[in-house]
Design a protein around this motif. Structure first.
Motif: not given
Length: 487
Positions: A167-194
């Motif tokens: 898995e790929i892990v991305m850490e931010v300071s506060n999840n409440r700050a996440l707004r708008g786009a949140a998308e990770m792709t691999r060769g055009g394939e969209v990966l599910e984020l959790a």
């Protein structure tokens, strides 16, 4: 106040030192108000998203390990299969045996090879009461890849990489700050984020990543006061653009190139892997170390805010009170009634209250207007006080002119932190030089005093001074007579 000019200067100097007390209390009030303002900024910032530090992406590959362990079990009779017991105590007999178990071991962590980031922010002001809080909306675009060929080199002989659970892990300071786009792709394939469990950030399940190279991440988030990112790539290139005109670059690395204008700023960083204290591949989680030692970016600050200016004005206040006292002392010479110590104290208290007036009005109408209003009120009051109460007459205009110069210089000092020390020290030197010139012919000891009578004279009255003996009159023959001949 005193007959001796020297003693009067000393008394005025002592009064100047006493003015440290009201200035100290004024400074404490300003500091308390500033703390309240900063608390409001932090609260609003946290509600909007808070200070943001981006750390990642990091690939995590779980590891399983074969372990031979010694266990115990009830001892069975080899014939009957019944659990055997001790003949004396009746307790069940136990036996030890070896077994091979599969357990999770430390995961393998990989950092990106090429890591390119494009950050852009748009600022806006949020209000709470009388306070304005700058916040931002940000968008991040990341392009990165991972070289997984070295993952086998950091595991032991009885360990196995669980490629299908990478898995790929991305850490931010506060999840409440996440707004708008949140998308990770691999060769055009969209990966599910959790979202991460027990930490702020998110992860993407990859499956077996050995057949894939390039990844992209688009992320929208809010923030306030700070935006930092960690250079996790072997070669990290970060570009940041914003409409905020007052950036303060900080952290582990300063930008290689930057442009700042009233419309905003742009900055570029290029960080090689040798400059960051992070292993490209390892068994320890690099996220905390990256956040702690390698983060860099921008602080969104209000430069030289009026609380800082007011606090500096309180620090310089003793200089301007001393100059005012000195001016009054010099121009009141020759007047019939010297200025009393209480009147000096009133003048000093008026100038001490100036900084409080400035802060109170600056919170409502801005610094420049508040400074002009407060300084104008103080100058008018002290000039009028000099004309009416101090009986300076036309010389009160000299006091008013000096106060205008003093508060004009103070305004320049407060608006230019880089030249504040130079302006303040130059003004102090000029004041001392002018005082030395103005008092070059001063009789510092004052006029001579009559000797004080002794105790007995004060008790019984002074004895009359004996009259000076009158010289005996000369004989007539010796006095000379114009009409006679001495011979």
């Amino acid at each position: 106040m005193l007959r001796s000019a020297g003693r009067r200067f000393i008394v005025v100097g002592i009064l100047v030192l006493l003015m440290f007390i009201p200035l100290m209390f004024a400074g404490e009030v300003i500091q308390s108000r500033k703390n309240y303002s900063q608390g409001t900024i932090r609260d609003v910032g946290m509600e909007w998203g808070g200070q943001q530090v981006l750390v990642g992406p990091v690939m995590v590959i779980p590891v399983e390990k074969e372990i031979v362990q010694i266990s115990t079990r009830p001892k069975l009779d080899p014939v009957t299969g019944v659990v055997m017991s001790d003949a004396e105590t009746g307790k069940e007999l136990m036996e030890r045996y070896e077994e091979v178990v599969i357990r999770r071991s430390e995961a393998v962590y990989l950092l990106p090879g090429d890591f390119e980031v494009d950050l852009s922010t748009k600022s806006q002001m949020r209000a709470r009461g009388i306070f304005q809080v700058p916040v931002y909306q940000a968008e991040a675009g990341m392009v990165f890849d991972f070289d997984v060929s070295g993952a086998e080199t950091v595991i032991g002989p009885k360990e196995t990489l669980l490629w299908d659970q990478a898995e790929i892990v991305m850490e931010v300071s506060n999840n409440r700050a996440l707004r708008g786009a949140a998308e990770m792709t691999r060769g055009g394939e969209v990966l599910e984020l959790a979202p991460l469990s027990g930490a702020s950030g998110f992860k993407a399940l990859l499956g077996d990543p050995r057949d894939w190279q390039g990844y992209e991440l688009k992320l929208g988030f809010n923030g306030a006061q700070k935006l930092f990112i960690a250079p996790v790539g072997r070669d990290s290139k970060v570009t940041m653009t914003s409409d905020w005109p007052h950036p303060s670059f900080g952290g582990a690395f300063l930008p290689d190139a930057r442009e700042i204008s009233e419309e905003g700023f742009s900055a570029e960083w290029s960080i090689p892997h040798l400059a960051r204290p992070l292993p490209q591949i390892g068994r320890e989680d690099p996220i905390s170390a990256a956040r702690r030692s390698s983060g860099f970016g921008v602080n969104f600050i209000e430069p030289n805010d009026f609380y800082q200016k007011a606090y500096r004005a309180a620090n310089y206040g003793i200089l301007f009170i001393a100059l005012t006292f000195l001016t009054i002392l010099l121009i009141e010479r020759g007047s019939g009634k010297p200025v009393h110590a209480v009147q000096y104290i009133l003048v000093g208290l008026t100038q001490s209250v100036f900084v409080l007036l400035m802060v109170a009005y600056a919170e409502q109408i801005g610094f420049a207007a508040a400074y002009a209003l407060s300084a104008g009120a103080v100058i008018a009051l002290l000039t009028l006080f000099g004309f009416i109460a101090l009986k300076l007459g036309a010389r009160a205009l000299v006091l008013g002119a000096m106060l205008i110069v003093v508060y004009a210089v103070l305004y320049l000092i407060l608006n230019s932190a880089d030249y504040a020390l130079m302006a303040g020290s130059t003004l102090a030197f000029a004041a001392i030089a002018l005082t030395m010139w103005a008092t070059r012919n001063e009789d510092w000891f004052g006029p001579e005093k009559e000797p004080r009578p002794g105790m007995l004279q004060r008790m019984f009255g002074a004895a009359p001074r004996p009259a000076a003996p009158t010289p005996p009159a000369a004989p007539a023959a010796m006095r000379g007579n114009p009409g006679s001949d001495p011979s």
